[in-house]
Design a protein around this motif. Sequence first.
Motif, PDB file in Angstrom:
ATOM      1  N   LEU A 127       1.053  -1.278  -0.029  1.00  0.00           N
ATOM      2  CA  LEU A 127       0.122   0.036   0.129  1.00  0.00           C
ATOM      3  C   LEU A 127       0.711   0.925   0.145  1.00  0.00           C
ATOM      4  O   LEU A 127       1.721   1.588   0.920  1.00  0.00           O
ATOM      5  CB  LEU A 127      -1.134  -0.065   1.286  1.00  0.00           C
ATOM      6  CG  LEU A 127      -1.895   1.169   1.390  1.00  0.00           C
ATOM      7  CD1 LEU A 127      -2.678   1.570   0.358  1.00  0.00           C
ATOM      8  CD2 LEU A 127      -2.685   1.026   2.565  1.00  0.00           C
ATOM      9  N   GLU A 128       0.675   2.105  -1.210  1.00  0.00           N
ATOM     10  CA  GLU A 128       1.330   3.346  -1.123  1.00  0.00           C
ATOM     11  C   GLU A 128       0.481   4.427  -0.763  1.00  0.00           C
ATOM     12  O   GLU A 128      -0.693   4.758  -1.387  1.00  0.00           O
ATOM     13  CB  GLU A 128       1.987   3.409  -2.361  1.00  0.00           C
ATOM     14  CG  GLU A 128       2.931   2.660  -3.050  1.00  0.00           C
ATOM     15  CD  GLU A 128       4.532   2.717  -2.156  1.00  0.00           C
ATOM     16  OE1 GLU A 128       4.449   3.989  -1.660  1.00  0.00           O
ATOM     17  OE2 GLU A 128       5.154   1.774  -2.443  1.00  0.00           O
ATOM     18  N   GLU A 129       0.778   5.425   0.144  1.00  0.00           N
ATOM     19  CA  GLU A 129       0.011   6.737   0.459  1.00  0.00           C
ATOM     20  C   GLU A 129       0.500   7.740  -0.322  1.00  0.00           C
ATOM     21  O   GLU A 129       1.646   8.050  -0.118  1.00  0.00           O
ATOM     22  CB  GLU A 129      -0.050   6.811   1.988  1.00  0.00           C
ATOM     23  CG  GLU A 129      -0.560   5.736   2.824  1.00  0.00           C
ATOM     24  CD  GLU A 129      -0.598   6.150   4.374  1.00  0.00           C
ATOM     25  OE1 GLU A 129      -1.472   6.477   4.998  1.00  0.00           O
ATOM     26  OE2 GLU A 129       0.606   6.077   4.996  1.00  0.00           O
ATOM     27  N   THR A 130      -0.259   8.337  -1.240  1.00  0.00           N
ATOM     28  CA  THR A 130      -0.100   9.361  -2.029  1.00  0.00           C
ATOM     29  C   THR A 130      -0.789  10.727  -1.811  1.00  0.00           C
ATOM     30  O   THR A 130      -1.844  10.779  -0.886  1.00  0.00           O
ATOM     31  CB  THR A 130      -0.237   8.976  -3.631  1.00  0.00           C
ATOM     32  OG1 THR A 130      -1.730   8.713  -3.411  1.00  0.00           O
ATOM     33  CG2 THR A 130       0.604   7.679  -3.720  1.00  0.00           C
ATOM     34  N   VAL A 131      -0.238  11.756  -2.372  1.00  0.00           N
ATOM     35  CA  VAL A 131      -1.049  13.101  -2.321  1.00  0.00           C
ATOM     36  C   VAL A 131      -1.035  13.513  -3.791  1.00  0.00           C
ATOM     37  O   VAL A 131      -0.161  13.718  -4.359  1.00  0.00           O
ATOM     38  CB  VAL A 131      -0.214  14.039  -1.444  1.00  0.00           C
ATOM     39  CG1 VAL A 131      -0.771  15.282  -1.180  1.00  0.00           C
ATOM     40  CG2 VAL A 131       0.090  13.710  -0.129  1.00  0.00           C
ATOM     41  N   LEU A 132      -2.360  14.182  -4.001  1.00  0.00           N
ATOM     42  CA  LEU A 132      -2.571  14.920  -5.161  1.00  0.00           C
ATOM     43  C   LEU A 132      -1.981  13.903  -6.421  1.00  0.00           C
ATOM     44  O   LEU A 132      -2.769  12.717  -6.686  1.00  0.00           O
ATOM     45  CB  LEU A 132      -2.087  15.921  -5.200  1.00  0.00           C
ATOM     46  CG  LEU A 132      -2.462  17.143  -4.165  1.00  0.00           C
ATOM     47  CD1 LEU A 132      -1.603  18.318  -4.153  1.00  0.00           C
ATOM     48  CD2 LEU A 132      -3.929  17.496  -4.472  1.00  0.00           C
ATOM     49  N   GLN A 214       1.349  33.564   4.454  1.00  0.00           N
ATOM     50  CA  GLN A 214       2.253  32.325   5.147  1.00  0.00           C
ATOM     51  C   GLN A 214       1.614  31.000   5.152  1.00  0.00           C
ATOM     52  O   GLN A 214       0.584  30.747   5.108  1.00  0.00           O
ATOM     53  CB  GLN A 214       2.299  32.924   6.373  1.00  0.00           C
ATOM     54  CG  GLN A 214       3.405  32.023   7.393  1.00  0.00           C
ATOM     55  CD  GLN A 214       3.381  32.415   8.586  1.00  0.00           C
ATOM     56  OE1 GLN A 214       4.233  31.785   9.415  1.00  0.00           O
ATOM     57  NE2 GLN A 214       3.202  33.503   9.139  1.00  0.00           N
ATOM     58  N   ARG A 215       2.625  30.048   4.488  1.00  0.00           N
ATOM     59  CA  ARG A 215       2.113  28.676   4.319  1.00  0.00           C
ATOM     60  C   ARG A 215       3.231  27.949   4.879  1.00  0.00           C
ATOM     61  O   ARG A 215       4.358  28.162   4.689  1.00  0.00           O
ATOM     62  CB  ARG A 215       1.820  28.473   2.941  1.00  0.00           C
ATOM     63  CG  ARG A 215       0.625  29.228   2.384  1.00  0.00           C
ATOM     64  CD  ARG A 215      -0.086  28.413   1.080  1.00  0.00           C
ATOM     65  NE  ARG A 215       1.097  28.050   0.065  1.00  0.00           N
ATOM     66  CZ  ARG A 215       1.279  28.802  -1.094  1.00  0.00           C
ATOM     67  NH1 ARG A 215       0.645  29.861  -0.956  1.00  0.00           N
ATOM     68  NH2 ARG A 215       2.142  28.370  -1.862  1.00  0.00           N
ATOM     69  N   TRP A 216       2.679  26.778   5.703  1.00  0.00           N
ATOM     70  CA  TRP A 216       3.661  25.605   5.891  1.00  0.00           C
ATOM     71  C   TRP A 216       3.108  24.590   5.122  1.00  0.00           C
ATOM     72  O   TRP A 216       1.949  24.036   4.856  1.00  0.00           O
ATOM     73  CB  TRP A 216       3.496  25.337   7.285  1.00  0.00           C
ATOM     74  CG  TRP A 216       4.144  26.601   8.161  1.00  0.00           C
ATOM     75  CD1 TRP A 216       4.756  27.576   8.029  1.00  0.00           C
ATOM     76  CD2 TRP A 216       4.119  26.201   9.912  1.00  0.00           C
ATOM     77  NE1 TRP A 216       5.381  28.047   9.084  1.00  0.00           N
ATOM     78  CE2 TRP A 216       4.853  27.231  10.174  1.00  0.00           C
ATOM     79  CE3 TRP A 216       4.016  25.263  10.626  1.00  0.00           C
ATOM     80  CZ2 TRP A 216       5.301  27.429  11.621  1.00  0.00           C
ATOM     81  CZ3 TRP A 216       4.231  25.411  11.884  1.00  0.00           C
ATOM     82  CH2 TRP A 216       4.686  26.456  12.469  1.00  0.00           C
ATOM     83  N   THR A 217       4.126  23.938   4.214  1.00  0.00           N
ATOM     84  CA  THR A 217       3.943  22.760   3.411  1.00  0.00           C
ATOM     85  C   THR A 217       4.395  21.605   4.098  1.00  0.00           C
ATOM     86  O   THR A 217       5.566  21.550   4.467  1.00  0.00           O
ATOM     87  CB  THR A 217       4.416  22.913   2.058  1.00  0.00           C
ATOM     88  OG1 THR A 217       3.916  24.193   1.276  1.00  0.00           O
ATOM     89  CG2 THR A 217       4.095  21.785   0.975  1.00  0.00           C
ATOM     90  N   VAL A 218       3.438  20.460   4.582  1.00  0.00           N
ATOM     91  CA  VAL A 218       4.007  19.341   4.770  1.00  0.00           C
ATOM     92  C   VAL A 218       3.751  17.936   3.942  1.00  0.00           C
ATOM     93  O   VAL A 218       3.100  18.275   2.922  1.00  0.00           O
ATOM     94  CB  VAL A 218       3.050  19.123   6.141  1.00  0.00           C
ATOM     95  CG1 VAL A 218       3.541  20.133   7.212  1.00  0.00           C
ATOM     96  CG2 VAL A 218       1.547  19.050   5.852  1.00  0.00           C
ATOM     97  N   SER A 219       4.177  16.902   4.543  1.00  0.00           N
ATOM     98  CA  SER A 219       4.051  15.694   3.524  1.00  0.00           C
ATOM     99  C   SER A 219       2.917  14.826   3.819  1.00  0.00           C
ATOM    100  O   SER A 219       2.551  14.167   3.075  1.00  0.00           O
ATOM    101  CB  SER A 219       5.386  14.789   3.481  1.00  0.00           C
ATOM    102  OG  SER A 219       6.485  15.600   3.330  1.00  0.00           O
ATOM    103  N   HIS A 220       2.274  14.984   5.053  1.00  0.00           N
ATOM    104  CA  HIS A 220       0.988  14.115   5.450  1.00  0.00           C
ATOM    105  C   HIS A 220      -0.054  14.963   5.890  1.00  0.00           C
ATOM    106  O   HIS A 220       0.260  15.818   6.529  1.00  0.00           O
ATOM    107  CB  HIS A 220       1.591  13.193   6.111  1.00  0.00           C
ATOM    108  CG  HIS A 220       0.750  11.742   6.113  1.00  0.00           C
ATOM    109  ND1 HIS A 220      -0.587  11.858   6.928  1.00  0.00           N
ATOM    110  CD2 HIS A 220       0.784  10.602   5.404  1.00  0.00           C
ATOM    111  CE1 HIS A 220      -1.140  10.621   6.599  1.00  0.00           C
ATOM    112  NE2 HIS A 220      -0.483  10.016   5.611  1.00  0.00           N
TER     113      HIS A 220
END
Length: 310
Positions: A127-132, A214-220
């Motif tokens: 199982l691979e968890e992905t974004v967009l 202002q934005r914080w970008t995260v991976s999950h």
Amino acid sequence: MLKSTLEQWRMFKAVVDAGGFNQASAVVHKSQSSVHHAVQKLENAIGVVLFENSGRKVKLSPQGELMYRRASFLLDEAQKLESVANSLRYGTETTLRVAADIIFPSQLLYNVLNKVSQEFPLLRVELEETVLSGTNSMLSSGNVDIGISPFPYPSGFSEDLCEIEFAAVAHKDHPLHQLDRVLTLEDLKSHRQIVVRDSSAERKADAGWLGADQRWTVSHVRTSLDIIAQGLGFAWLPIAIIKKELESGTLKPLPLNNNAALRKTLLYLSFEDGDALGPAARSFIGELRYQAMSLPSSDFIAMENGACDP
């Protein structure tokens, strides 16, 4: 009778993809002379000049550019044909590879995988968890068999699977809630937004309102939830994932006007070639479709917390 062979077309494509005969020989594990001979024999057989003389660089002729596109399709179809043959030869597959966007309800996915594993006890699941666009990137590279993505898959099969509901939320003590009035998107610009990074290698896709200075970008999405729960920003998060925090009052939907705090995203079920899927993959798809139909609407959670106030 065919004048050319798949192997000759494979050598031709390797030369183009690698950028030269020497580079191609390393890729296909053949000598440079063997690769050059195969391409030369192909040109003689079909009566078409595929490359132009351009010094040391390899350059396709106009005819070669057309033949390259057709050869790429031919080789891709040949690979799919062998995949179908392997599926028929070996019967049930030993591994099921699935990529699912992190906004898809995890418990539903676990239930589906568990049901399939009970039917096929020896099946290994990856199982691979992905974004967009991460799911489609993995499908196109052949790293997974089935994908769940917020974007349709352009080169294979895609169907509507389900809608995921999002709410714009912040900690109950966040300054935005202290304004004690209906908010506009302009109100959000001076506060930190937490967004989740696209997991594809190209990282081309953005989703949701991105107007904050202002934005914080995260991976999950779980990291985003953790940051929001500490009062360090706001975000649009899947309601199914933040249900407990909403019900406990730790997080509150932002009272944006015109129902702007609520959004829906359509998820797609996608795969490259249905004929190449084995029995376990087909069982997974059937169970996924069935359970996705039972996903409840969560709008009432947001409405009870004031996100839809006029």
